[in-house]
Design an enzyme around this catalytic site. Structure first.
Site, PDB file in Angstrom:
ATOM      1  N   HIS A 175       3.117 -10.175  -4.191  1.00  0.00           N
ATOM      2  CA  HIS A 175       3.320  -9.275  -3.047  1.00  0.00           C
ATOM      3  C   HIS A 175       2.009  -9.088  -2.311  1.00  0.00           C
ATOM      4  CE1 HIS A 175       2.102  -6.503  -6.253  1.00  0.00           C
ATOM      5  NE2 HIS A 175       1.955  -5.509  -5.388  1.00  0.00           N
ATOM      6  N   HIS A 207      -0.009  -6.509  -1.555  1.00  0.00           N
ATOM      7  CA  HIS A 207      -1.036  -5.486  -1.830  1.00  0.00           C
ATOM      8  C   HIS A 207      -2.399  -6.123  -2.100  1.00  0.00           C
ATOM      9  CE1 HIS A 207       2.053  -2.114  -2.924  1.00  0.00           C
ATOM     10  NE2 HIS A 207       1.832  -2.224  -1.630  1.00  0.00           N
ATOM     11  N   ASP A 264      -4.841  -5.444  -3.991  1.00  0.00           N
ATOM     12  CA  ASP A 264      -5.282  -5.635  -5.384  1.00  0.00           C
ATOM     13  C   ASP A 264      -4.530  -6.785  -6.063  1.00  0.00           C
ATOM     14  OD1 ASP A 264      -2.960  -3.955  -5.362  1.00  0.00           O
ATOM     15  OD2 ASP A 264      -3.377  -3.346  -7.422  1.00  0.00           O
ATOM     16  N   HIS A 265      -3.710  -7.512  -5.292  1.00  0.00           N
ATOM     17  CA  HIS A 265      -3.044  -8.716  -5.801  1.00  0.00           C
ATOM     18  C   HIS A 265      -3.385  -9.962  -4.978  1.00  0.00           C
ATOM     19  CE1 HIS A 265      -0.320  -6.634  -8.697  1.00  0.00           C
ATOM     20  NE2 HIS A 265      -0.764  -5.618  -7.966  1.00  0.00           N
ATOM     21  N   HIS A 269       9.124  -2.295  -4.566  1.00  0.00           N
ATOM     22  CA  HIS A 269       7.706  -1.897  -4.574  1.00  0.00           C
ATOM     23  C   HIS A 269       7.106  -2.255  -3.212  1.00  0.00           C
ATOM     24  CE1 HIS A 269       3.730  -1.109  -6.189  1.00  0.00           C
ATOM     25  NE2 HIS A 269       3.325  -2.293  -5.761  1.00  0.00           N
ATOM     26  N   ASP A 322       4.214  -6.007  -9.580  1.00  0.00           N
ATOM     27  CA  ASP A 322       4.297  -4.551  -9.755  1.00  0.00           C
ATOM     28  C   ASP A 322       5.743  -4.059  -9.707  1.00  0.00           C
ATOM     29  OD1 ASP A 322       1.584  -4.600  -9.880  1.00  0.00           O
ATOM     30  OD2 ASP A 322       1.230  -3.550  -7.991  1.00  0.00           O
ATOM     31  N   HIS A 372      -0.287  -4.709 -14.100  1.00  0.00           N
ATOM     32  CA  HIS A 372      -1.210  -3.631 -14.484  1.00  0.00           C
ATOM     33  C   HIS A 372      -1.045  -3.227 -15.945  1.00  0.00           C
ATOM     34  CE1 HIS A 372      -2.580  -2.391 -10.378  1.00  0.00           C
ATOM     35  NE2 HIS A 372      -1.397  -2.862 -10.015  1.00  0.00           N
TER      36      HIS A 372
HETATM   37 ZN   LIG Z   1       1.376  -3.345  -5.724  1.00  0.00          ZN
END
Ligand SMILES: [Zn+2]
Length: 253
Positions: free
Chosen positions: A68, A70, A72-73, A125, A144, A182
């Site tokens: 996805h 985001h 942090d990915h 998400h 996530d 995570h």
């Molecule tokens: Zn995420």
């Protein structure tokens, strides 16, 4: 090696998967063929630790897979591509933060080091969130969407969508390993113990996870069997129950 009961064939897992822990609690997953050294990074948050882990293992990074958009990915996409010339495969939504070489959606096939994954669209998400399911390798990368004993927050979707995702992942063969984005397991286990106090398997897993985290160990991957037994979001009997649990977890932390 295992036997696929449904298709009566022998299944041999060939690929090695390892975690690169980064940022506060993110895991970048490296998928590699130990024989050839060909490797892929799933959801690289950052560049340097991923390149260092690949180099330390003696592998060659040829692909990035994103679940996805985001940051942090996807934050390591550009740096890893600049360093390795790898191919970046992602859902269309990731185009807002990264250059993508191949946009994928439901049913598309992605090859990693000779193994094949099927793309699943699992929105909620984020609206374009996907998973990579390696059926023969008995593993799925869910970003996530599902966590060990938990599920992702509903930033861009509905409880109906996320509950459908829980049921879909939960219906996979029980030995399928689930790789999540995570390390949230201990917090999720504490919530599950409150949400499902009569469930002995939850209590046992909470104690086990607490010990693992005290020793600094990674609690992933989880398995479909473990999630069916201990994940309150998978075990919810209807979407209303799921939505109640998700709202309660939002304020639980
Ligand atoms: Zn995420």
């Amino acid at each position: 090696m295992g036997v696929d009961a449904e298709h009566g064939r022998v299944v041999m897992a060939r690929l090695a998967v390892s975690a690169v822990p980064v940022l506060n609690d993110n895991y970048v997953w490296l998928i590699a063929d130990p024989d050839t050294g060909e490797a892929a990074a799933v959801d690289p948050s950052v560049t340097e630790p991923v390149l260092a882990a690949v180099e330390a293992a003696g592998w060659r990074l040829t692909q990035v897979l994103n679940t996805h958009w985001h940051p942090d990915h996807t934050g390591g996409n550009a740096g890893i591509k600049a360093a390795t010339g790898c191919t970046i495969t992602a859902p269309a939504e990731a185009g807002r933060v990264s250059k993508i070489d191949r946009v994928v959606s439901e049913g598309d096939r992605v090859e990693v080091a000779g193994a094949e994954a099927t793309v699943w669209e699992i929105p909620a998400h984020t609206s374009g969130h996907i998973a990579y399911y390696f059926e023969d390798e008995r593993m799925i990368f869910v970003g996530d969407t599902m966590f060990a004993m938990g599920c992702g927050r509903l930033f861009e979707g509905t409880p109906e969508q996320m509950y459908a995702n829980m049921l879909r992942i939960g219906a996979l063969p029980e030995d399928v390993r689930i790789y999540c984005g995570h390390e949230y397991t201990l917090s999720n286990a504490r919530f599950a113990a409150e949400a499902d106090p009569e469930n002995a398997a939850v209590g046992e897993r909470l104690a086990q996870v607490a010990q693992m985290r005290e020793r600094g160990e990674i609690t992933l991957p989880t398995t479909v069997a473990e999630e069916r037994a201990t994940n309150p979001f998978v075990r919810a009997g209807c979407v209303e129950e799921f939505a109640r649990l998700r709202a309660a977890k939002d304020s639980f932390g």
